[in-house]
Scaffold this active site. Structure first.
Site, PDB file in Angstrom:
ATOM      1  N   ASN A  45      14.171  35.491  16.232  1.00  0.00           N
ATOM      2  CA  ASN A  45      14.926  34.343  16.724  1.00  0.00           C
ATOM      3  C   ASN A  45      15.934  33.808  15.723  1.00  0.00           C
ATOM      4  O   ASN A  45      16.661  32.885  16.014  1.00  0.00           O
ATOM      5  CB  ASN A  45      13.955  33.207  17.122  1.00  0.00           C
ATOM      6  CG  ASN A  45      13.092  32.752  15.959  1.00  0.00           C
ATOM      7  OD1 ASN A  45      12.839  33.518  15.032  1.00  0.00           O
ATOM      8  ND2 ASN A  45      12.658  31.518  16.001  1.00  0.00           N
ATOM      9  N   ASN A  94      -6.720   3.231  -4.072  1.00  0.00           N
ATOM     10  CA  ASN A  94      -5.850   3.035  -5.230  1.00  0.00           C
ATOM     11  C   ASN A  94      -5.478   4.331  -5.937  1.00  0.00           C
ATOM     12  O   ASN A  94      -4.572   4.341  -6.752  1.00  0.00           O
ATOM     13  CB  ASN A  94      -6.535   2.096  -6.239  1.00  0.00           C
ATOM     14  CG  ASN A  94      -6.653   0.690  -5.669  1.00  0.00           C
ATOM     15  OD1 ASN A  94      -5.663   0.070  -5.305  1.00  0.00           O
ATOM     16  ND2 ASN A  94      -7.876   0.203  -5.557  1.00  0.00           N
ATOM     17  N   ARG A 121      -1.315   3.605  -9.673  1.00  0.00           N
ATOM     18  CA  ARG A 121      -2.484   4.474  -9.899  1.00  0.00           C
ATOM     19  C   ARG A 121      -2.494   5.701  -8.980  1.00  0.00           C
ATOM     20  O   ARG A 121      -3.293   6.615  -9.175  1.00  0.00           O
ATOM     21  CB  ARG A 121      -3.776   3.656  -9.724  1.00  0.00           C
ATOM     22  CG  ARG A 121      -4.087   2.754 -10.901  1.00  0.00           C
ATOM     23  CD  ARG A 121      -5.215   1.784 -10.599  1.00  0.00           C
ATOM     24  NE  ARG A 121      -4.763   0.664  -9.769  1.00  0.00           N
ATOM     25  CZ  ARG A 121      -5.575  -0.254  -9.249  1.00  0.00           C
ATOM     26  NH1 ARG A 121      -6.869  -0.176  -9.459  1.00  0.00           N
ATOM     27  NH2 ARG A 121      -5.098  -1.247  -8.512  1.00  0.00           N
ATOM     28  N   LYS A 159       5.944  29.209  18.272  1.00  0.00           N
ATOM     29  CA  LYS A 159       6.703  28.037  17.836  1.00  0.00           C
ATOM     30  C   LYS A 159       7.694  27.631  18.920  1.00  0.00           C
ATOM     31  O   LYS A 159       8.435  28.477  19.411  1.00  0.00           O
ATOM     32  CB  LYS A 159       7.467  28.352  16.538  1.00  0.00           C
ATOM     33  CG  LYS A 159       8.146  27.132  15.951  1.00  0.00           C
ATOM     34  CD  LYS A 159       9.490  27.417  15.311  1.00  0.00           C
ATOM     35  CE  LYS A 159      10.607  27.508  16.311  1.00  0.00           C
ATOM     36  NZ  LYS A 159      11.941  27.669  15.739  1.00  0.00           N
ATOM     37  N   ASN A 174     -14.056  -8.662  -5.563  1.00  0.00           N
ATOM     38  CA  ASN A 174     -13.211  -9.155  -4.487  1.00  0.00           C
ATOM     39  C   ASN A 174     -12.698  -7.971  -3.675  1.00  0.00           C
ATOM     40  O   ASN A 174     -12.005  -7.107  -4.193  1.00  0.00           O
ATOM     41  CB  ASN A 174     -12.035  -9.916  -5.135  1.00  0.00           C
ATOM     42  CG  ASN A 174     -10.916 -10.207  -4.161  1.00  0.00           C
ATOM     43  OD1 ASN A 174     -11.150 -10.357  -2.963  1.00  0.00           O
ATOM     44  ND2 ASN A 174      -9.695 -10.301  -4.676  1.00  0.00           N
TER      45      ASN A 174
HETATM   46  C1  UD1 Z   1      -6.302  -6.625  -5.581  1.00  0.00           C
HETATM   47  C2  UD1 Z   1      -6.916  -7.952  -6.025  1.00  0.00           C
HETATM   48  C3  UD1 Z   1      -8.305  -7.669  -6.604  1.00  0.00           C
HETATM   49  C4  UD1 Z   1      -9.155  -6.983  -5.540  1.00  0.00           C
HETATM   50  C5  UD1 Z   1      -8.457  -5.717  -4.989  1.00  0.00           C
HETATM   51  C6  UD1 Z   1      -9.210  -5.238  -3.771  1.00  0.00           C
HETATM   52  C7  UD1 Z   1      -5.074  -9.379  -6.780  1.00  0.00           C
HETATM   53  C8  UD1 Z   1      -4.362  -9.969  -7.942  1.00  0.00           C
HETATM   54  N1  UD1 Z   1      -6.091  -8.544  -7.051  1.00  0.00           N
HETATM   55  O1  UD1 Z   1      -6.198  -5.822  -6.732  1.00  0.00           O
HETATM   56  O2  UD1 Z   1      -8.924  -8.887  -6.987  1.00  0.00           O
HETATM   57  O3  UD1 Z   1     -10.413  -6.651  -6.103  1.00  0.00           O
HETATM   58  O4  UD1 Z   1      -7.114  -6.016  -4.580  1.00  0.00           O
HETATM   59  O5  UD1 Z   1      -8.701  -4.042  -3.292  1.00  0.00           O
HETATM   60  O6  UD1 Z   1      -4.736  -9.670  -5.675  1.00  0.00           O
HETATM   61  N2  UD1 Z   1       1.108  -5.855  -3.296  1.00  0.00           N
HETATM   62  C9  UD1 Z   1       2.252  -6.512  -2.890  1.00  0.00           C
HETATM   63  N3  UD1 Z   1       3.098  -7.016  -3.842  1.00  0.00           N
HETATM   64  C10 UD1 Z   1       2.844  -6.890  -5.173  1.00  0.00           C
HETATM   65  C11 UD1 Z   1       1.659  -6.236  -5.580  1.00  0.00           C
HETATM   66  C12 UD1 Z   1       0.797  -5.744  -4.617  1.00  0.00           C
HETATM   67  O7  UD1 Z   1       2.525  -6.638  -1.701  1.00  0.00           O
HETATM   68  O8  UD1 Z   1       3.674  -7.352  -5.980  1.00  0.00           O
HETATM   69  C13 UD1 Z   1       0.247  -5.284  -2.244  1.00  0.00           C
HETATM   70  C14 UD1 Z   1       0.040  -3.778  -2.478  1.00  0.00           C
HETATM   71  O9  UD1 Z   1       1.011  -3.043  -1.764  1.00  0.00           O
HETATM   72  C15 UD1 Z   1      -1.382  -3.565  -1.936  1.00  0.00           C
HETATM   73  C16 UD1 Z   1      -2.041  -4.932  -2.075  1.00  0.00           C
HETATM   74  O10 UD1 Z   1      -1.020  -5.863  -2.327  1.00  0.00           O
HETATM   75  O11 UD1 Z   1      -1.373  -3.195  -0.581  1.00  0.00           O
HETATM   76  C17 UD1 Z   1      -3.014  -4.939  -3.247  1.00  0.00           C
HETATM   77  O12 UD1 Z   1      -2.342  -4.538  -4.413  1.00  0.00           O
HETATM   78  P1  UD1 Z   1      -3.034  -3.647  -5.502  1.00  0.00           P
HETATM   79  O13 UD1 Z   1      -2.064  -3.400  -6.589  1.00  0.00           O
HETATM   80  O14 UD1 Z   1      -3.754  -2.515  -4.911  1.00  0.00           O
HETATM   81  O15 UD1 Z   1      -4.108  -4.718  -6.055  1.00  0.00           O
HETATM   82  P2  UD1 Z   1      -5.426  -4.389  -6.795  1.00  0.00           P
HETATM   83  O16 UD1 Z   1      -5.130  -4.167  -8.230  1.00  0.00           O
HETATM   84  O17 UD1 Z   1      -6.189  -3.357  -6.070  1.00  0.00           O
HETATM   85 MG    MG Z   2      -5.795  -2.178  -4.395  1.00  0.00          MG
END
Ligand code: UD1
Ligand code: MG
Length: 433
Positions: free
Chosen positions: A362, A224, A18, A328, A167
């Site tokens: 320079n 995001n 996103r 600089k 969440n």
């Molecule tokens: C996640 C939660 C959602 C919550 C939201 C809060 C899950 C399935 N969903 O969604 O319920 O409301 O966070 O901000 O957990 N990441 C990994 N490996 C992966 C995918 C993601 O390490 O395969 C890490 C990303 O780098 C990020 C974090 O997990 O830092 C959250 O991932 P993101 O894709 O932002 O999850 P959300 O869709 O926001």
């Molecule tokens: Mg997130």
């Protein structure tokens, strides 16, 4: 806080589609540092056992974070076979019985705001907040006062989509719960991912105790999109400037000032409106006037601007740099450069006056060269110093001079001028009046 009681796992392996960027989401910067930096810094305040899960742009993430922190465990997620936040937890090994899991895209979380997660005796503590617009978040389904499950937006029914309790993405688990449930996660969902959030419904089905902890949006908001990034930056800027003002810096119209994480101030300093100060700049007993830009530079007992630009590796002491002066990678001590100059790759000694329009040339198109200017030198306006060049102490350079010889010796006057010619009555002949 006892640092050894809890292990922390930060999920930072996702792409962050996103964000619509070739750069991994957690490497986008807020106030000059990657957003992952902030959550690691906060984690280090409360734990000695911090793991960061990486996969997407793993090398860049690891290299950058290792440049700030030397005691982080990097764990690689098998993102191809086990994508998702649950997949990210598969190879984790932690030292402590209690594990705090944080999303890497939450740069605004503070150590104090995490205390509630550390204190609870519940099997699982999870963060929730209520949002008017819950778009993008997992919805928290609560029945009879108990958390039943978390439903991701893409899997939610119409009724679930209307739920505004979401969440926030921070959880405290016991190690045993993770060992038990992570291997049991499946990817039977709209995104074909392994969701960490499914641990909640599994634990609930087994009758475990799940405590929802209400957190505030300002600290727990996930970044995001680029809009979220700019919102987070406004909040972080405000924190940085508030803390600087509390420690004694005077700021005029602080909402117009931008100061990066890493900039330090000492003594009595004034920063006027519209200034931008970045990198590891150090400002000591100095006055930074309106709309000046200072990058990775040291300014001591000096005044800069209005509208001056100090580029990286500039060092000013007891110096006045005025409007439209660009410096600089130069050292200026006891110098006056009041107007319209470029001083690059130079060192300038005490008592020297740099006139308006003086330029250090320079760069010859291939290489950069140094200009060394001694003490008590008077450089007339519109002088060009073609580097490499050394001006010894006590030299005068006449206005409009182009200095091309490598060295001007102490005591000399340097002057290069074409002879002035005047043609009488030219004006009247030309304009016929
Ligand atoms: C996640 C939660 C959602 C919550 C939201 C809060 C899950 C399935 N969903 O969604 O319920 O409301 O966070 O901000 O957990 N990441 C990994 N490996 C992966 C995918 C993601 O390490 O395969 C890490 C990303 O780098 C990020 C974090 O997990 O830092 C959250 O991932 P993101 O894709 O932002 O999850 P959300 O869709 O926001
Ligand atoms: Mg997130």
């Amino acid at each position: 806080m006892n640092k050894n009681k809890i292990s922390i796992v930060i999920l930072a392996a996702g792409k962050g589609s996103r964000m619509k960027s070739p750069k991994a989401k957690v490497l986008h910067t807020i106030c000059g540092k990657e957003m992952l930096y902030y959550i690691i810094k906060t984690s280090r305040e409360i734990s000695d056992d911090v793991s960061v899960v990486v996969a997407h742009q793993k090398d860049a993430v690891t290299e950058l974070m290792s440049s700030y922190f030397d005691d982080i465990n990097f764990v690689t997620q098998d993102a191809e076979n086990f994508p998702g936040t649950g997949g990210a937890m598969k190879n984790i090994s932690v030292k402590n019985e209690k594990v705090l899991v944080l999303n890497g895209d939450m740069p605004l979380v503070t150590a104090a705001s995490l205390e509630g997660f550390l204190e609870s005796k519940s099997d699982i503590v999870m963060s929730i907040f209520d949002l008017q617009n819950p778009d993008g978040y997992g919805r928290v389904i609560i029945k009879d006062g108990h958390v039943e499950k978390i439903v991701e937006q893409k899997d939610a029914s119409l009724a679930e989509l209307n739920v505004t309790t979401v969440n926030a993405g921070i959880y405290a688990f016991s190690k045993q719960i993770l060992d038990n449930y992570i291997p049991k996660l499946s990817n039977n969902n709209a995104q074909k991912e392994y969701y960490l959030t499914d641990v909640i419904s599994m634990a609930r089905a087994d009758g475990l105790n799940i405590t929802p902890l209400l957190v505030d949006e300002e600290r727990f908001k996930g970044v995001n999109s680029k809009k979220d990034l700019s919102d987070a930056e406004v909040i972080m800027q405000d924190r940085i400037k508030t803390s600087l003002m509390e420690s004694g810096v005077i700021m005029q119209l602080p909402s117009t000032i931008y100061i990066e994480e890493g900039v330090t101030f000492e003594g009595e300093c004034i920063v006027e409106n519209g200034c931008r100060i970045t990198g590891n700049s150090k400002i000591i007993n100095s006055h930074i006037k309106a709309h000046s830009v200072i990058e990775d530079s040291i300014v001591k007992n000096s005044d800069v601007g209005p509208l001056a630009h100090l580029r990286p590796a500039s060092k000013l002491e007891d110096t006045h740099v005025g409007n439209f002066v660009e410096v600089k990678k130069s050292t200026l001590k006891g110098v006056k450069a009041g107007h319209l100059s470029y001083i690059g790759d130079a060192s300038v000694g005490e008592g020297t006056n740099i006139g308006a329009g003086v330029i250090t040339c320079n760069y010859d198109g291939i290489k950069k060269y140094e200009t060394i200017i001694g003490k008590n030198v008077f450089i007339g306006s519109d002088t060009q110093l073609v580097a490499p060049v050394t001006i010894e102490d006590n030299v005068m350079i006449a206005a409009g001079t182009t200095v091309t010889s490598g060295k001007i010796e102490s005591g000399a006057l340097a002057i290069s001028r074409t002879k002035l010619r005047t043609i009488e009555n030219f004006y009247h002949k030309f304009f016929k009046k």
